[in-house]
Design a protein around this motif. Structure first.
Motif, short mmCIF file in Angstrom:
data_model
loop_
_atom_site.label_atom_id
_atom_site.label_comp_id
_atom_site.label_asym_id
_atom_site.label_seq_id
_atom_site.Cartn_x
_atom_site.Cartn_y
_atom_site.Cartn_z
N PRO A 199 0.87 -57.14 28.43
CA PRO A 199 -0.54 -56.80 28.67
C PRO A 199 -1.10 -55.77 27.68
O PRO A 199 -2.31 -55.55 27.62
CB PRO A 199 -0.54 -56.21 30.09
N HIS A 200 -0.21 -55.17 26.89
CA HIS A 200 -0.61 -54.09 25.99
C HIS A 200 -0.46 -54.46 24.52
O HIS A 200 -0.55 -53.58 23.65
CB HIS A 200 0.21 -52.84 26.32
N LEU A 201 -0.21 -55.72 24.23
CA LEU A 201 0.01 -56.14 22.84
C LEU A 201 -1.18 -55.83 21.94
O LEU A 201 -0.99 -55.41 20.79
CB LEU A 201 0.34 -57.64 22.77
N ASN A 202 -2.40 -56.04 22.44
CA ASN A 202 -3.58 -55.74 21.60
C ASN A 202 -3.63 -54.26 21.23
O ASN A 202 -3.82 -53.92 20.06
CB ASN A 202 -4.87 -56.14 22.32
N THR A 203 -3.45 -53.41 22.23
CA THR A 203 -3.48 -51.96 21.98
C THR A 203 -2.37 -51.56 21.03
O THR A 203 -2.60 -50.81 20.07
CB THR A 203 -3.33 -51.18 23.31
#
Length: 187
Positions: free
Chosen positions: A69-73
């Motif tokens: 869920p945090h790949l973009n960040t």
């Protein structure tokens, strides 16, 4: 746990595997902590960011899917990290992601790692290769770039140039890893 409480807790993280694992499991058991952990990690001029990076690396080592869920960040901010003790774990996480993406076994990362994520990782890995980094981030970057080069045909020629150019001026650790990678590429 609030960001402020987490920040305070990170003061207790040290180089020991035991402490890093303890906090990695705390994060795995409480995934809502990942967002504030990443905020601290990417506050790149704060020395505590390095401790956040250590914990995040161990979390990814234990349960890589937690990063999904945090790949973009994560991928959007990796190129900002510049303190040596934080660069190494961030580079290691990039290697984890790329290894999972190209592994022969099924892995959730394969369905979540986008072209944009791979571009950001590629960019960061090349930056680590050409900047004044220690051997560990360069070694992780070499491995990741080798695997990415199996999909993107422009990467291997660029990687070969860097490895051959830097071969004579780098450490024996760099030379050993570079030989390995060059051998794989030329196969």
């Amino acid at each position: 746990m609030t960001k402020a409480e987490l920040y305070k807790e990170l003061n207790y993280v040290n180089h020991s595997r035991e402490k890093r694992l303890k906090y990695a499991y705390l994060v795995i058991d409480n995934p809502e902590i990942i967002t504030p952990l990443l905020e601290i990690l990417f506050d790149v001029d704060d020395k505590i960011s390095c401790r956040a990076a250590w914990v995040f690396e161990f979390m990814c080592g234990e349960k890589l899917e937690a990063i999904i869920p945090h790949l973009n960040t994560f991928t959007k901010n990796i190129s900002k990290v510049h303190l040596d003790p934080a660069v190494r774990p961030v580079a290691k996480i990039c290697e984890y992601l790329i290894k999972a993406n190209y592994s022969k076994t099924d892995h959730l990362i394969k369905t979540h790692l986008t072209e944009t994520h791979k571009e950001k990782i590629t960019e960061a890995c090349f930056d680590w290769m050409i900047s004044d980094q220690k051997i560990a981030p360069k070694a992780y970057a070499m491995n990741a770039l080798y695997l990415l080069g199996l999909e993107y045909d422009w990467i291997h020629p660029e990687l070969i140039i860097i490895l051959e150019r830097d071969f004579q001026i780098q450490s024996s650790g760099f030379k050993a890893r570079a030989k390995q990678i060059l051998k794989k590429i030329k196969r």
